[in-house]
Design an enzyme around this catalytic site. Structure first.
Site, PDB file in Angstrom:
ATOM      1  N   ARG A 100      25.707  10.461  -1.176  1.00  0.00           N
ATOM      2  CA  ARG A 100      26.138  10.276  -2.557  1.00  0.00           C
ATOM      3  C   ARG A 100      26.203  11.660  -3.217  1.00  0.00           C
ATOM      4  O   ARG A 100      25.386  12.540  -2.929  1.00  0.00           O
ATOM      5  CB  ARG A 100      25.149   9.405  -3.338  1.00  0.00           C
ATOM      6  CG  ARG A 100      25.251   7.929  -3.008  1.00  0.00           C
ATOM      7  CD  ARG A 100      26.546   7.292  -3.502  1.00  0.00           C
ATOM      8  NE  ARG A 100      26.627   5.869  -3.224  1.00  0.00           N
ATOM      9  CZ  ARG A 100      27.220   5.322  -2.164  1.00  0.00           C
ATOM     10  NH1 ARG A 100      27.794   6.089  -1.255  1.00  0.00           N
ATOM     11  NH2 ARG A 100      27.269   4.021  -2.016  1.00  0.00           N
TER      12      ARG A 100
ATOM     13  N   HIS B 202      35.810  10.112  -0.221  1.00  0.00           N
ATOM     14  CA  HIS B 202      34.854   9.031   0.013  1.00  0.00           C
ATOM     15  C   HIS B 202      35.403   8.043   1.061  1.00  0.00           C
ATOM     16  O   HIS B 202      35.504   6.830   0.805  1.00  0.00           O
ATOM     17  CB  HIS B 202      34.517   8.312  -1.306  1.00  0.00           C
ATOM     18  CG  HIS B 202      33.237   7.529  -1.248  1.00  0.00           C
ATOM     19  ND1 HIS B 202      32.380   7.399  -2.301  1.00  0.00           N
ATOM     20  CD2 HIS B 202      32.677   6.807  -0.234  1.00  0.00           C
ATOM     21  CE1 HIS B 202      31.357   6.633  -1.956  1.00  0.00           C
ATOM     22  NE2 HIS B 202      31.516   6.266  -0.691  1.00  0.00           N
TER      23      HIS B 202
HETATM   24  P1  NDP Z   1      19.442   2.845   5.150  1.00  0.00           P
HETATM   25  O1  NDP Z   1      18.783   2.177   4.010  1.00  0.00           O
HETATM   26  O2  NDP Z   1      19.594   2.100   6.433  1.00  0.00           O
HETATM   27  O3  NDP Z   1      18.671   4.197   5.492  1.00  0.00           O
HETATM   28  C1  NDP Z   1      18.222   5.076   4.520  1.00  0.00           C
HETATM   29  C2  NDP Z   1      17.365   6.147   5.186  1.00  0.00           C
HETATM   30  O4  NDP Z   1      17.001   7.127   4.212  1.00  0.00           O
HETATM   31  C3  NDP Z   1      16.070   5.617   5.788  1.00  0.00           C
HETATM   32  O5  NDP Z   1      15.769   6.355   6.943  1.00  0.00           O
HETATM   33  C4  NDP Z   1      15.052   5.932   4.682  1.00  0.00           C
HETATM   34  O6  NDP Z   1      13.724   6.058   5.112  1.00  0.00           O
HETATM   35  C5  NDP Z   1      15.588   7.274   4.223  1.00  0.00           C
HETATM   36  N1  NDP Z   1      15.079   7.620   2.889  1.00  0.00           N
HETATM   37  C6  NDP Z   1      15.178   6.910   1.752  1.00  0.00           C
HETATM   38  N2  NDP Z   1      14.582   7.555   0.734  1.00  0.00           N
HETATM   39  C7  NDP Z   1      14.067   8.694   1.263  1.00  0.00           C
HETATM   40  C8  NDP Z   1      13.329   9.772   0.730  1.00  0.00           C
HETATM   41  N3  NDP Z   1      12.969   9.810  -0.551  1.00  0.00           N
HETATM   42  N4  NDP Z   1      12.960  10.768   1.559  1.00  0.00           N
HETATM   43  C9  NDP Z   1      13.293  10.746   2.870  1.00  0.00           C
HETATM   44  N5  NDP Z   1      14.000   9.747   3.459  1.00  0.00           N
HETATM   45  C10 NDP Z   1      14.386   8.730   2.651  1.00  0.00           C
HETATM   46  O7  NDP Z   1      20.864   3.341   4.622  1.00  0.00           O
HETATM   47  P2  NDP Z   1      22.213   3.559   5.455  1.00  0.00           P
HETATM   48  O8  NDP Z   1      21.916   4.423   6.628  1.00  0.00           O
HETATM   49  O9  NDP Z   1      22.883   2.268   5.684  1.00  0.00           O
HETATM   50  O10 NDP Z   1      23.101   4.349   4.368  1.00  0.00           O
HETATM   51  C11 NDP Z   1      22.672   5.572   3.828  1.00  0.00           C
HETATM   52  C12 NDP Z   1      23.556   5.953   2.646  1.00  0.00           C
HETATM   53  O11 NDP Z   1      24.836   6.381   3.114  1.00  0.00           O
HETATM   54  C13 NDP Z   1      23.889   4.820   1.674  1.00  0.00           C
HETATM   55  O12 NDP Z   1      22.823   4.601   0.775  1.00  0.00           O
HETATM   56  C14 NDP Z   1      25.138   5.352   0.992  1.00  0.00           C
HETATM   57  O13 NDP Z   1      24.772   6.094  -0.143  1.00  0.00           O
HETATM   58  C15 NDP Z   1      25.764   6.285   2.023  1.00  0.00           C
HETATM   59  N6  NDP Z   1      27.041   5.774   2.534  1.00  0.00           N
HETATM   60  C16 NDP Z   1      28.177   6.526   2.406  1.00  0.00           C
HETATM   61  C17 NDP Z   1      29.368   6.097   2.917  1.00  0.00           C
HETATM   62  C18 NDP Z   1      30.588   6.937   2.858  1.00  0.00           C
HETATM   63  O14 NDP Z   1      31.661   6.450   3.189  1.00  0.00           O
HETATM   64  N7  NDP Z   1      30.492   8.184   2.459  1.00  0.00           N
HETATM   65  C19 NDP Z   1      29.489   4.801   3.575  1.00  0.00           C
HETATM   66  C20 NDP Z   1      28.249   4.104   3.699  1.00  0.00           C
HETATM   67  C21 NDP Z   1      27.076   4.575   3.179  1.00  0.00           C
HETATM   68  P3  NDP Z   1      12.808   4.773   5.417  1.00  0.00           P
HETATM   69  O15 NDP Z   1      13.075   4.462   6.859  1.00  0.00           O
HETATM   70  O16 NDP Z   1      11.441   5.214   5.176  1.00  0.00           O
HETATM   71  O17 NDP Z   1      13.225   3.657   4.507  1.00  0.00           O
HETATM   72  C1  OXD Z   2      28.885   2.706   0.971  1.00  0.00           C
HETATM   73  C2  OXD Z   2      29.977   3.568   0.615  1.00  0.00           C
HETATM   74  O1  OXD Z   2      27.786   2.893   0.458  1.00  0.00           O
HETATM   75  O2  OXD Z   2      31.121   3.216   0.855  1.00  0.00           O
HETATM   76  O3  OXD Z   2      29.124   1.809   1.798  1.00  0.00           O
HETATM   77  O4  OXD Z   2      29.757   4.666   0.122  1.00  0.00           O
END
Ligand code: NDP
Ligand code: OXD
Length: 324
Positions: free
Chosen positions: A239, A287
């Site tokens: 993000r 994006h």
């Molecule tokens: P998940 O919820 O599966 O994973 C999030 C990860 O981040 C987990 O490992 C979590 O740790 C870690 N995390 C969360 N908060 C912290 C913190 N404060 N410090 C360290 N680690 C942290 O999410 P996804 O993998 O499915 O997606 C990740 C992000 O990717 C989405 O939230 C979205 O913003 C972005 N995204 C972007 C897209 C694009 O097209 N550009 C498409 C899809 C997603 P823990 O295991 O402890 O919970």
């Molecule tokens: C998502 C994205 O979070 O598209 O899936 O960014």
């Protein structure tokens, strides 16, 4: 009425869909086919008190709170920040997010593509080419470069195998150390704020796949960027608000950071006069790293709504207090 009798339109549960206008018809058509016993409607043209379920991307603040019969929300995204940023978003009903194999594969492709672009210094050749300059440069194999993935969730973990196949060394950083990280052979997984510096100091290509939460916003600032080795590169696919934009420009201009690939921005679409557009060390994409298309996305949304209606336990639940 028995369950074998067809339901009248008024007795069908109502699913309101909020997506971009240019794709709305596709989503509504596809979801109507997948959920024939549900009234799938455009959320802007439906009275809020008729709506039972909502499938949304960037709902207007206050809109979900104004739906008194709402029983479940589907985020048409892997992230839920676009819902939870609204202080009035209902948090006592389930909020689930879209995730799954096609989205993981797309994200992994994007990350491998750009990690290799940075590793093989492709933008330097692009610049030389625009001046008709022939400038050969040998690069060391990928095994000399470490990709550090911030966020080892569904998407972060899906990048591991393809990056390894290319030869990169790998590390991950996460909030909590989890047993599933032990299955990631040869990936050093660091956890928590106290291990962040150790993770950063050996990372040559930083991939950000963290959710946007109160803890992660503005995390990638000048201080963090300077903990990376000289010449490190950044790929932000998470993000835009995780990155302090002026600090990145400063670190690029000072030469500490070599290049960045940015798919997400604080303001989207990226404003016409934003300095990122013309910065020669920044690659901008709109994006699209793992865009949810109507075909894949409708199937995921339909499955969530079906579970809501059937009273099955919701999957991929968002924890509103944690923020993701
Ligand atoms: P998940 O919820 O599966 O994973 C999030 C990860 O981040 C987990 O490992 C979590 O740790 C870690 N995390 C969360 N908060 C912290 C913190 N404060 N410090 C360290 N680690 C942290 O999410 P996804 O993998 O499915 O997606 C990740 C992000 O990717 C989405 O939230 C979205 O913003 C972005 N995204 C972007 C897209 C694009 O097209 N550009 C498409 C899809 C997603 P823990 O295991 O402890 O919970
Ligand atoms: C998502 C994205 O979070 O598209 O899936 O960014």
């Amino acid at each position: 009425m028995t369950s074998s009798q067809p339901k009248s339109p008024r007795s069908r549960p109502v699913l309101a869909v909020k997506v971009g206008e240019h794709v709305r018809e596709k989503w509504l058509t596809r979801l109507s086919k997948l959920l024939p016993d549900v009234a799938v409607v455009d959320w802007h043209t439906t009275a809020p008190d008729r709506i039972d379920y909502a499938a949304v991307w960037r709902p207007e603040p206050g809109a979900l709170a104004a739906m008194p019969s709402l029983k479940g929300i589907v985020s048409i995204a892997a992230g839920a920040d676009h819902i939870l940023d609204d202080p009035d978003a209902p948090t006592s009903i389930p909020i689930v997010r879209c995730t799954g194999e096609p989205l993981q594969a797309r994200m992994a492709e994007y990350v491998v593509l750009h990690a290799l672009r940075h590793h093989r210094r492709i933008s330097e050749f692009d610049r030389a080419r625009s001046n008709r300059q022939w400038r050969p440069l040998a690069t060391r194999p990928a095994s000399h470069s470490q990709v550090g993935i911030m966020g080892m969730g569904v998407l972060g973990r899906s990048c591991v195998a393809p990056l390894k196949a290319v030869g990169f060394q790998l590390a991950g950083w996460t909030r909590t150390a989890r047993p599933e990280h032990n299955d990631l052979n040869n990936v050093a997984v660091y956890a928590g704020a106290q291990q962040l510096d150790a993770f950063l100091e050996s990372t040559n290509i930083l991939v950000c796949l963290l959710p946007s939460t109160v803890e992660t916003r503005d995390l990638i600032d000048l201080n963090l960027l300077h903990k990376l080795p000289q010449d490190a590169c950044i790929i932000n696919v998470a993000r835009g608000d995780l990155l302090v934009e002026d600090d990145l420009i400063h670190a690029l201009d000072s030469g500490h950071i070599r290049e960045a690939t940015l798919d997400v921005f604080r303001t989207e679409p990226l404003p016409e006069h934003h300095p990122f557009w013309s910065h020669d060390k920044i690659v901008v994409t709109p994006h699209i790293a793992s865009l949810i298309d109507s075909h894949t996305g409708s199937a995921l949304v339909a499955e969530h709504v079906r579970r809501f209606i059937d009273g099955a336990s919701p999957q991929n639940l968002v924890d509103p207090h944690r923020g993701y």
